[in-house]
Design a protein around this motif. Structure first.
Motif, PDB file in Angstrom:
ATOM      1  N   THR A   1       1.059  -1.053   0.169  1.00 50.75           N
ATOM      2  CA  THR A   1      -0.368   0.303   0.124  1.00 50.75           C
ATOM      3  C   THR A   1       1.034   1.198   0.131  1.00 50.75           C
ATOM      4  OG1 THR A   1      -2.115  -1.093   1.498  1.00 50.75           O
ATOM      5  CG2 THR A   1      -1.996   1.478   1.436  1.00 50.75           C
ATOM      6  N   LYS A   2       2.042   1.044   1.010  1.00 46.18           N
ATOM      7  CA  LYS A   2       2.960   2.716   0.759  1.00 46.18           C
ATOM      8  C   LYS A   2       3.921   2.459  -0.300  1.00 46.18           C
ATOM      9  CE  LYS A   2       3.576   2.186   5.886  1.00 46.18           C
ATOM     10  NZ  LYS A   2       4.269   1.603   6.777  1.00 46.18           N
ATOM     11  N   VAL A   3       4.091   1.845  -0.858  1.00 49.16           N
ATOM     12  CA  VAL A   3       4.953   1.953  -2.529  1.00 49.16           C
ATOM     13  C   VAL A   3       3.900   2.074  -3.282  1.00 49.16           C
ATOM     14  CG1 VAL A   3       5.471  -0.190  -4.303  1.00 49.16           C
ATOM     15  CG2 VAL A   3       6.380  -0.530  -2.262  1.00 49.16           C
ATOM     16  N   ALA A   4       2.057   2.067  -3.242  1.00 48.68           N
ATOM     17  CA  ALA A   4       1.806   2.410  -4.352  1.00 48.68           C
ATOM     18  C   ALA A   4       1.364   3.920  -4.668  1.00 48.68           C
ATOM     19  CB  ALA A   4       0.440   0.885  -3.970  1.00 48.68           C
ATOM     20  N   ALA A   5       1.548   4.110  -3.143  1.00 48.05           N
ATOM     21  CA  ALA A   5       0.835   5.373  -2.823  1.00 48.05           C
ATOM     22  C   ALA A   5       2.292   5.983  -3.158  1.00 48.05           C
ATOM     23  CB  ALA A   5       0.586   5.823  -1.170  1.00 48.05           C
ATOM     24  N   ALA A   6       3.435   5.666  -2.840  1.00 44.72           N
ATOM     25  CA  ALA A   6       5.072   6.457  -3.181  1.00 44.72           C
ATOM     26  C   ALA A   6       4.766   6.640  -5.345  1.00 44.72           C
ATOM     27  CB  ALA A   6       5.801   5.868  -2.819  1.00 44.72           C
ATOM     28  N   VAL A   7       4.173   5.597  -5.737  1.00 45.85           N
ATOM     29  CA  VAL A   7       5.329   5.177  -6.899  1.00 45.85           C
ATOM     30  C   VAL A   7       3.376   6.282  -8.141  1.00 45.85           C
ATOM     31  CG1 VAL A   7       4.287   4.185  -9.170  1.00 45.85           C
ATOM     32  CG2 VAL A   7       5.733   3.489  -7.026  1.00 45.85           C
ATOM     33  N   GLN A   8       2.467   6.904  -7.103  1.00 46.91           N
ATOM     34  CA  GLN A   8       1.762   7.646  -7.021  1.00 46.91           C
ATOM     35  C   GLN A   8       1.993   9.128  -7.456  1.00 46.91           C
ATOM     36  OE1 GLN A   8      -1.276   8.925  -4.616  1.00 46.91           O
ATOM     37  NE2 GLN A   8      -1.541  10.471  -6.857  1.00 46.91           N
ATOM     38  N   ALA A   9       2.651   9.015  -5.839  1.00 49.71           N
ATOM     39  CA  ALA A   9       2.938  10.458  -5.449  1.00 49.71           C
ATOM     40  C   ALA A   9       3.998  10.811  -6.761  1.00 49.71           C
ATOM     41  CB  ALA A   9       3.545  10.168  -4.126  1.00 49.71           C
ATOM     42  N   ALA A  10       4.397   9.607  -7.110  1.00 42.72           N
ATOM     43  CA  ALA A  10       6.087  10.111  -8.089  1.00 42.72           C
ATOM     44  C   ALA A  10       5.179  10.496  -9.411  1.00 42.72           C
ATOM     45  CB  ALA A  10       6.713   9.160  -8.200  1.00 42.72           C
ATOM     46  N   ARG A  11       4.298   9.743  -9.763  1.00 39.04           N
ATOM     47  CA  ARG A  11       3.547   9.943 -10.722  1.00 39.04           C
ATOM     48  C   ARG A  11       3.188  11.842 -11.058  1.00 39.04           C
ATOM     49  NH1 ARG A  11       5.047   6.174 -14.246  1.00 39.04           N
ATOM     50  NH2 ARG A  11       4.494   8.137 -15.602  1.00 39.04           N
ATOM     51  N   GLN A  12       3.074  11.918  -9.929  1.00 35.69           N
ATOM     52  CA  GLN A  12       2.065  13.328 -10.169  1.00 35.69           C
ATOM     53  C   GLN A  12       3.284  14.568 -10.086  1.00 35.69           C
ATOM     54  OE1 GLN A  12      -0.177  13.961  -6.553  1.00 35.69           O
ATOM     55  NE2 GLN A  12      -0.299  16.298  -6.660  1.00 35.69           N
ATOM     56  N   THR A  13       4.652  14.576  -9.807  1.00 38.84           N
ATOM     57  CA  THR A  13       4.836  15.211 -10.404  1.00 38.84           C
ATOM     58  C   THR A  13       5.264  15.386 -11.676  1.00 38.84           C
ATOM     59  OG1 THR A  13       7.230  13.451 -10.464  1.00 38.84           O
ATOM     60  CG2 THR A  13       6.518  14.666  -8.291  1.00 38.84           C
ATOM     61  N   GLY A  14       5.123  14.667 -12.606  1.00 35.62           N
ATOM     62  CA  GLY A  14       5.309  14.304 -13.883  1.00 35.62           C
ATOM     63  C   GLY A  14       6.354  14.000 -15.060  1.00 35.62           C
ATOM     64  N   ARG A  15       7.225  13.366 -14.014  1.00 39.17           N
ATOM     65  CA  ARG A  15       8.057  13.314 -14.645  1.00 39.17           C
ATOM     66  C   ARG A  15       8.630  12.059 -14.616  1.00 39.17           C
ATOM     67  NH1 ARG A  15      13.422  16.409 -11.932  1.00 39.17           N
ATOM     68  NH2 ARG A  15      12.656  18.461 -10.669  1.00 39.17           N
ATOM     69  N   ARG A  16       9.644  11.412 -15.216  1.00 37.45           N
ATOM     70  CA  ARG A  16       9.771   9.797 -15.611  1.00 37.45           C
ATOM     71  C   ARG A  16      10.192   9.243 -14.149  1.00 37.45           C
ATOM     72  NH1 ARG A  16      14.175   7.103 -18.540  1.00 37.45           N
ATOM     73  NH2 ARG A  16      16.409   8.415 -17.799  1.00 37.45           N
ATOM     74  N   VAL A  17       9.615   7.725 -13.622  1.00 40.12           N
ATOM     75  CA  VAL A  17       9.918   7.066 -12.390  1.00 40.12           C
ATOM     76  C   VAL A  17      10.671   6.518 -12.407  1.00 40.12           C
ATOM     77  CG1 VAL A  17       8.418   6.753 -10.393  1.00 40.12           C
ATOM     78  CG2 VAL A  17       7.186   8.078 -12.073  1.00 40.12           C
ATOM     79  N   ARG A  18      11.947   6.691 -11.500  1.00 47.50           N
ATOM     80  CA  ARG A  18      13.042   5.869 -11.686  1.00 47.50           C
ATOM     81  C   ARG A  18      13.021   5.670  -9.969  1.00 47.50           C
ATOM     82  NH1 ARG A  18      17.560   7.528 -15.239  1.00 47.50           N
ATOM     83  NH2 ARG A  18      18.239   5.585 -15.418  1.00 47.50           N
ATOM     84  N   VAL A  19      12.888   4.037 -10.009  1.00 44.00           N
ATOM     85  CA  VAL A  19      12.259   3.827  -8.202  1.00 44.00           C
ATOM     86  C   VAL A  19      13.911   3.327  -8.306  1.00 44.00           C
ATOM     87  CG1 VAL A  19      11.352   2.165  -6.729  1.00 44.00           C
ATOM     88  CG2 VAL A  19      10.039   4.063  -8.444  1.00 44.00           C
ATOM     89  N   VAL A  20      14.513   2.926  -7.013  1.00 46.04           N
ATOM     90  CA  VAL A  20      15.068   1.926  -6.147  1.00 46.04           C
ATOM     91  C   VAL A  20      14.924   1.001  -5.235  1.00 46.04           C
ATOM     92  CG1 VAL A  20      17.657   1.208  -6.036  1.00 46.04           C
ATOM     93  CG2 VAL A  20      17.286   3.396  -7.403  1.00 46.04           C
ATOM     94  N   PHE A  21      14.283   0.488  -5.537  1.00 46.21           N
ATOM     95  CA  PHE A  21      13.251  -0.654  -3.650  1.00 46.21           C
ATOM     96  C   PHE A  21      13.998  -2.200  -3.476  1.00 46.21           C
ATOM     97  CE2 PHE A  21       9.862  -3.806  -2.607  1.00 46.21           C
ATOM     98  CZ  PHE A  21       9.592  -3.363  -2.176  1.00 46.21           C
ATOM     99  N   GLN A  22      14.093  -1.487  -2.280  1.00 50.19           N
ATOM    100  CA  GLN A  22      14.618  -2.904  -1.281  1.00 50.19           C
ATOM    101  C   GLN A  22      13.455  -3.366  -0.600  1.00 50.19           C
ATOM    102  OE1 GLN A  22      16.954  -0.935   1.794  1.00 50.19           O
ATOM    103  NE2 GLN A  22      18.914  -3.496   1.692  1.00 50.19           N
ATOM    104  N   PRO A  23      13.415  -5.011  -1.202  1.00 46.91           N
ATOM    105  CA  PRO A  23      11.962  -5.552  -0.081  1.00 46.91           C
ATOM    106  C   PRO A  23      12.817  -5.315   1.511  1.00 46.91           C
ATOM    107  CG  PRO A  23      12.811  -6.380  -1.952  1.00 46.91           C
ATOM    108  CD  PRO A  23      13.503  -5.610  -2.116  1.00 46.91           C
ATOM    109  N   HIS A  24      11.853  -5.793   2.369  1.00 45.45           N
ATOM    110  CA  HIS A  24      12.232  -5.754   3.798  1.00 45.45           C
ATOM    111  C   HIS A  24      11.749  -7.260   4.503  1.00 45.45           C
ATOM    112  CE1 HIS A  24      12.066  -3.644   7.876  1.00 45.45           C
ATOM    113  NE2 HIS A  24      13.125  -3.070   7.644  1.00 45.45           N
ATOM    114  N   ARG A  25      12.413  -7.468   5.146  1.00 46.33           N
ATOM    115  CA  ARG A  25      12.754  -8.808   5.630  1.00 46.33           C
ATOM    116  C   ARG A  25      11.824  -9.887   4.616  1.00 46.33           C
ATOM    117  NH1 ARG A  25      12.156  -8.214  11.084  1.00 46.33           N
ATOM    118  NH2 ARG A  25      12.209  -6.306  12.278  1.00 46.33           N
TER     119      ARG A  25
END
Length: 476
Positions: A350-374
């Protein structure tokens, strides 16, 4: 802040402060406790496995911090006789330091019992839920301070406006109440702000996990029932059912039935403007300088609390409009070749989806470095994590951050990347070599990009390394 409870001083003397020793004092929560206790007149020392920026700050503030955990902290009394040893539920009950404390007749107090004292000392606002607690708690404290109400605060992150994870004021006391410590269910506050309820910290045999989601949600219900009133998010399904035992129920959200509503929501690349209604009457215009609908709801909750506690709307809204977010919650780190570099704590779907949506709102190309936790969390949710990342233009995937968990056979970060590739994502790459991640981004970053380091582990270090050549360190 409200006057200290009676047990902050020795009952045999009104002038001798109690000495609290905090295990894990370098943690974001324990360090906040340390600062609040000192402000309330207690003597404080602590210990932690490693020296960090936080432990260095505490030492600079005059708080004694020992490296490592040892019975000698109790038996040799390096900083004087200890009256109360505070430990989280994650510390094994047979830990030598705890055993020594009990043998010496020293009270061993759970960290949640300490939070309970602070919540009961005066008017209090406890923020509960599985997402958004740190940001919402920060926003409430910032809004109340902006309105001149002088709150105290206990936050699971560094609030730039306070330069700390704690604030000392005349009140009310605003606290992030973490459900990962199951003892939270025995607490209550004057106002409970209930953001959402999902299945985080569920399963496995860790001390900080619940056996089932039903048990965890029953814990939320107990906290609400033991509070004076609840302010719940009307947009999150099922919350109302968990609040049937509440003495008073208020709600916030975009839903038509919400008491506090955000309407006329106007997102832009730098944040979101919106209008707030209270039971149909306009309170005023608000803005949050953090993208994403979830931050609109967090800000709405903060301004609703400000209204409930009599704060003037205009100054509170202005303070929130200028709020840049707590540390590791959509934290602007700097730029790389014109690309905006953001760090975010998002680690479940849920948090990841919200953060990706927030990044999309900026209108920029969204590039994520993701580290799974546990390993356990990845085992439980890797399909949802993969789906949550699908809206990013590019994902560079690191290995799982173990967080002291043993590996689980068959659970690997490539479960996420394979699912994404199988679902047609052409920008997913598994890159366990961090030097390669840095090289790829340094060579390809452009002014139209937003790079988000994302996860609850140490992925944040990469964001700082990315901006070093250009920005020279952390901003925002």
């Amino acid at each position: 802040m409200a006057p200290p409870p009676s047990d902050m001083t020795d009952s045999s003397s009104t002038t001798t402060p109690l000495h609290y020793h905090l295990m894990g004092i370098g943690g974001i929560g324990m360090s906040a406790f340390a600062r609040l206790l000192v402000a309330r007149g207690a003597r404080v020392s602590g210990c932690d496995e490693s020296s960090t920026e936080l432990t260095a700050q505490l030492q600079a503030e005059g708080i004694a911090v020992e490296s490592g955990h040892a019975a000698a902290h109790v038996t040799t009394e390096p900083h004087g006789k200890i009256d109360v040893l505070v430990a989280s539920e994650a510390v094994p009950k047979d830990h030598p330091e705890l055993v020594a404390a009990r043998a010496a007749g020293i009270e061993v107090r759970p960290r949640m019992a300490l939070l309970d004292e602070l919540l009961r000392a005066g008017p209090s606002i406890g923020v509960i839920g599985t997402h958004g607690k740190t940001t919402t708690t920060s926003m409430i404290a910032v809004a109340l301070a902006g309105a001149g109400l002088d709150p105290s605060a206990f936050v699971g992150g560094i609030v730039p406006e306070f330069g700390s994870n704690a604030r000392v004021g005349a009140g009310p006391f605003v606290a992030e109440v973490d459900e990962s410590d199951r003892a939270f269910a025995e607490l209550g506050s004057e106002t409970a702000v209930f953001t959402n309820a999902e299945d985080d910290h569920v399963g496995g045999n860790q001390a900080t996990y619940w056996a089932t989601v039903e048990e965890q949600h029953a814990g939320f219900a107990r906290y609400v029932a033991q509070s004076g009133r609840v302010l719940l998010c009307a947009d999150w399904p099922g919350l109302a059912e968990l609040c049937v035992g509440a003495k008073e129920i208020l709600s916030y959200g975009q839903a038509e039935e919400a008491d506090y509503r955000a309407v006329n929501v106007r997102p832009d690349p730098d944040g979101t403007s919106f209008t707030i209604l209270f039971r149909g009457e306009t309170l005023g215009e608000a803005r949050v300088g953090l993208p994403g609908l979830h931050n609109v709801l967090n800000a709405l909750a903060a301004l609703a609390v400000n209204h409930l506690y009599g704060g003037e709307f205009g100054p509170a809204a202005a303070a929130l409009a200028a709020f840049g977010g707590p540390g590791r919650r959509w934290q602007r780190i700097g730029t790389l070749n014109g690309a905006l570099v953001i760090d975010d704590y998002a680690h479940n779907a849920t948090k990841v989806a919200a953060a990706v949506q927030a990044a999309r709102q900026t209108g920029r190309r969204v590039r994520v470095v993701f580290q799974p936790h546990r390993y356990l969390r990845t085992q439980q949710s890797w399909p949802r994590l993969a789906d949550a990342l699908m809206d990013a233009d590019e994902v560079l995937l690191l290995d799982i951050a173990a967080a002291s968990e043993p590996p689980i056979e068959g659970i690997h970060a490539t479960l996420i990347s394979d699912r994404m590739a199988g679902n047609g994502h052409t920008g997913i790459r598994y890159l366990p070599d961090r030097a390669e991640v840095l090289s790829v981004l340094r060579q390809s970053a452009q002014s139209g990009d937003i790079i988000v380091t994302m996860g609850a582990g140490d992925v944040w270090k990469l964001s700082r390394e990315l901006v070093e050549p250009e920005a020279g360190g952390v901003s925002g």
